[in-house]
Each structure stands twice: as structure tokens, then as C-alpha cells.
Design a protein around this motif. Structure first.
Motif, short mmCIF file in Angstrom:
data_model
loop_
_atom_site.label_atom_id
_atom_site.label_comp_id
_atom_site.label_asym_id
_atom_site.label_seq_id
_atom_site.Cartn_x
_atom_site.Cartn_y
_atom_site.Cartn_z
N TRP A 1 12.67 -40.24 21.44
CA TRP A 1 13.82 -40.74 20.66
C TRP A 1 14.27 -39.60 19.76
O TRP A 1 13.52 -39.11 18.93
N LEU A 2 15.50 -39.13 19.93
CA LEU A 2 16.04 -38.03 19.13
C LEU A 2 17.04 -38.55 18.11
O LEU A 2 17.96 -39.30 18.46
N HIS A 3 16.86 -38.16 16.87
CA HIS A 3 17.78 -38.54 15.79
C HIS A 3 18.41 -37.27 15.24
O HIS A 3 17.71 -36.37 14.76
N SER A 4 19.74 -37.18 15.31
CA SER A 4 20.44 -35.99 14.84
C SER A 4 20.59 -36.01 13.33
O SER A 4 20.99 -37.02 12.74
N LEU A 5 20.29 -34.89 12.70
CA LEU A 5 20.37 -34.75 11.25
C LEU A 5 21.77 -34.31 10.82
O LEU A 5 22.48 -33.64 11.58
N ASN A 6 22.14 -34.67 9.63
CA ASN A 6 23.41 -34.19 9.05
C ASN A 6 23.17 -32.83 8.40
O ASN A 6 23.44 -32.62 7.22
N GLN A 7 22.68 -31.90 9.18
CA GLN A 7 22.31 -30.59 8.65
C GLN A 7 22.88 -29.50 9.55
O GLN A 7 22.78 -29.58 10.77
N ALA A 8 23.45 -28.51 8.93
CA ALA A 8 23.93 -27.33 9.66
C ALA A 8 23.06 -26.15 9.28
O ALA A 8 22.74 -25.95 8.10
N THR A 9 22.65 -25.38 10.29
CA THR A 9 21.86 -24.19 10.03
C THR A 9 22.43 -23.02 10.83
O THR A 9 23.08 -23.20 11.85
N ALA A 10 22.17 -21.83 10.34
CA ALA A 10 22.55 -20.61 11.05
C ALA A 10 21.53 -19.53 10.69
O ALA A 10 20.73 -19.69 9.76
N LEU A 11 21.56 -18.45 11.45
CA LEU A 11 20.64 -17.32 11.23
C LEU A 11 19.20 -17.81 11.26
O LEU A 11 18.38 -17.48 10.39
N ASN A 12 18.87 -18.62 12.31
CA ASN A 12 17.52 -19.15 12.47
C ASN A 12 17.04 -19.90 11.24
O ASN A 12 15.88 -19.79 10.82
N GLY A 13 17.94 -20.69 10.65
CA GLY A 13 17.58 -21.54 9.53
C GLY A 13 17.71 -20.89 8.16
O GLY A 13 17.50 -21.56 7.14
N LYS A 14 18.06 -19.61 8.10
CA LYS A 14 18.18 -18.94 6.80
C LYS A 14 19.40 -19.43 6.03
O LYS A 14 19.44 -19.40 4.81
N GLU B 1 24.73 -44.23 16.87
CA GLU B 1 25.70 -43.15 16.70
C GLU B 1 25.05 -41.79 16.57
O GLU B 1 25.65 -40.77 16.91
N ARG B 2 23.80 -41.76 16.10
CA ARG B 2 23.10 -40.49 15.91
C ARG B 2 21.78 -40.43 16.67
O ARG B 2 20.97 -39.53 16.44
N ASP B 3 21.56 -41.37 17.59
CA ASP B 3 20.27 -41.49 18.25
C ASP B 3 20.43 -41.61 19.76
O ASP B 3 21.29 -42.34 20.24
N VAL B 4 19.57 -40.89 20.49
CA VAL B 4 19.56 -40.97 21.95
C VAL B 4 18.13 -41.00 22.46
O VAL B 4 17.20 -40.54 21.78
N LEU B 5 17.97 -41.57 23.65
CA LEU B 5 16.70 -41.53 24.36
C LEU B 5 16.78 -40.44 25.41
O LEU B 5 17.79 -40.33 26.12
N VAL B 6 15.72 -39.65 25.50
CA VAL B 6 15.68 -38.55 26.47
C VAL B 6 14.34 -38.54 27.19
O VAL B 6 13.34 -39.05 26.68
N THR B 7 14.33 -37.93 28.35
CA THR B 7 13.09 -37.72 29.08
C THR B 7 12.23 -36.70 28.33
O THR B 7 12.73 -35.65 27.91
N ALA B 8 10.96 -37.02 28.14
CA ALA B 8 10.04 -36.07 27.49
C ALA B 8 9.84 -34.86 28.40
O ALA B 8 9.55 -35.01 29.59
N LEU B 9 10.00 -33.68 27.84
CA LEU B 9 9.87 -32.45 28.62
C LEU B 9 8.86 -31.51 27.97
O LEU B 9 8.72 -31.48 26.74
N ASP B 10 8.21 -30.73 28.80
CA ASP B 10 7.42 -29.59 28.35
C ASP B 10 8.39 -28.40 28.35
O ASP B 10 8.66 -27.81 29.39
N MET B 11 8.92 -28.10 27.15
CA MET B 11 10.01 -27.13 27.06
C MET B 11 9.53 -25.70 27.33
O MET B 11 8.48 -25.28 26.84
#
Length: 246
Positions: free
Chosen positions: A32-45, A83-93
Motif C-alpha cells: 500500500w503506497l501513500h503519497s506524501l505532500n512533500q517535494a524534494t530535490a538534490l537527493n533530499g537536500k 486520492e493519495r493511495d494505491v495498491l501495487v505488486t510487492a517487488l524486489d527492487m
């Protein structure tokens, strides 16, 4: 392009990333993936809280995944559960980021002193080691194999899928008056070992230019401090919704 509706129960929080919180479910093969209201750039810096961003990225991403599924691309997307949540197949990324560049932009333009938005022929395909602590260093094929990040057959399949995705998304965005400049893909293996497209597809991980105005419709607006990224994301969502009939 409806999804088969599943009844899934959200479980424990597994991890929180830069853009998503990942939860277990009562099915070990589903996350279950929940998208955050967060923007990041430069690898989170560079980081900021932006209201409604999670909804926009989720809605755009699920439309693009549904579209690719209809074109025969195997993805992890299963269904939306909010609106901010989806179900996805679990993967070994696989710890590899695949970047496809149709035009020069970002690091490619500065690294090689190429004018911004110069068309690239052939299309450039790059690989990066997904590791924030190392700032995602670039990889070549021999490094990928030496580090055992993917097998030769997996990389061949990744290259083929990435080119197909680029062609399909490029045509889709062209149809709604948007140019696909570049984008990032990530892949993983499902429980059977099948290579599957994962992560998300949104203006968070692609560059999109409005053909009518030349304006950026992606996270570059946040990176460069040139406006409110929600304006561009809303434009992308509206055009896709109208065209795809979602």
C-alpha cells in the motif's frame, strides 16, 4: 481501463521515503503506497511541504500506469484506494535508476556543455546506482554486472522496456501538447522473478514542457524556485484526464 477491485487491509508502516510511505497489507504480495505532500530535490537536500502534491502525483501516476498496462507493459500498479493511495505488486527492487533522455536538460546539458533542449539522436539511456548516501553515481554496463546489480538478460529487457515506454509516453504527451524531455524508471522483480516496472510516473521524475508556452510542467519549477509546481502538475493531470477519459 478499469481495475479489478480487491479488498485489501492496510498493515504496518514499512518505510517512509522522500515522496511515499510504504505499508504492508494482508496480502504479502501487495503493498500500500501513500503519497506524501512533500517535494524534494538534490537527493533530499532541498525539501518542502506542498499541500495537494500527493494527490496530483498519485492521480497522474495511476493514469500513466493504466495507459502503459493497456499497451502491454508489465507494471506494479494494481488499483487506487484513495486520492493519495494505491495498491501495487510487492517487488524486489533493482538498485538501478534508468534515465531516458530525448532532449538535453539538467545534468546532461551542463556536464557536456550542450544547449538546453537540444534534441538527442539516438535517444540517450543512462544508468545510476540508486544510493542517496553516494549521490546516485552513474553506472555503465560492466559496472552493473561487476556489482551484481542486474544480469545481462535483465538489462537487455530493461533497455527494451524503457525504449517502449519512452515511445508510448512520448506519443501520449505529444497528443496533449506536451513534450517529454526526459524521465526516470525503476524496475523490480515480482514473486515469480518477472521483471516489472515499479516506482511512479509523474512530473516528480520526468521533465515535461508545454508546447504552447514553453513552460516547465515538472519538478524543475521547485528545483529552480521559479513558481508553484502544483500549477504544472494540475495542467498535466487535466490534459491526461481529458484525453484518456479517466
Amino acid at each position: 481501463m478499469g481495475d479489478k477491485v480487491m479488498t485489501i487491509v492496510q498493515g504496518a508502516l514499512l518505510t517512509t521515503g522522500k515522496a511515499k510511505a510504504v505499508y504492508a497489507t494482508d496480502d504479502p504480495n501487495v503493498l500500500w503506497l501513500h503519497s506524501l505532500n512533500q517535494a524534494t530535490a538534490l537527493n533530499g537536500k532541498q525539501k518542502a511541504e506542498i499541500s495537494d502534491k500527493g494527490r496530483l502525483t498519485t492521480q497522474i501516476s495511476q493514469q500513466l500506469f493504466r495507459f502503459l498496462k493497456a499497451q502491454g507493459i508489465v507494471t506494479h500498479f494494481q488499483q487506487a484506494v484513495g486520492e493519495r493511495d494505491v495498491l501495487v505488486t510487492a517487488l524486489d527492487m533493482l538498485p538501478i535508476e534508468v534515465v531516458i533522455r530525448n532532449y538535453a536538460a539538467g545534468h546532461f546539458a551542463t556536464r557536456y556543455a550542450v544547449p538546453m533542449l537540444t534534441p538527442l539522436s539516438p535517444t540517450v539511456q543512462e544508468y545510476y546506482f540508486k544510493n542517496d548516501a553516494l549521490d546516485d553515481p552513474p553506472l555503465n554496463q560492466s559496472q552493473i554486472f561487476a556489482l551484481d546489480l542486474a544480469t545481462p538478460s535483465q538489462l537487455t529487457q530493461i533497455e527494451a522496456v524503457a525504449q517502449t515506454v519512452n515511445r508510448q509516453l512520448g506519443q501520449l504527451f505529444e497528443a496533449v501538447g506536451i513534450t517529454l524531455i526526459d524521465f526516470k524508471l525503476e524496475f523490480g522483480l515480482d514473486a515469480t522473478g518477472a521483471l516489472t516496472l515499479g516506482d511512479e510516473l509523474s512530473p516528480d521524475n520526468m521533465r515535461l514542457i508545454d508546447q504552447a508556452t514553453g513552460q516547465s510542467l515538472d519538478k524543475d519549477v521547485f528545483r529552480q524556485g521559479t513558481g508553484d509546481l502544483r500549477d504544472g502538475y494540475t495542467t498535466v493531470l487535466h490534459r491526461l484526464t481529458t484525453y484518456l477519459g479517466e
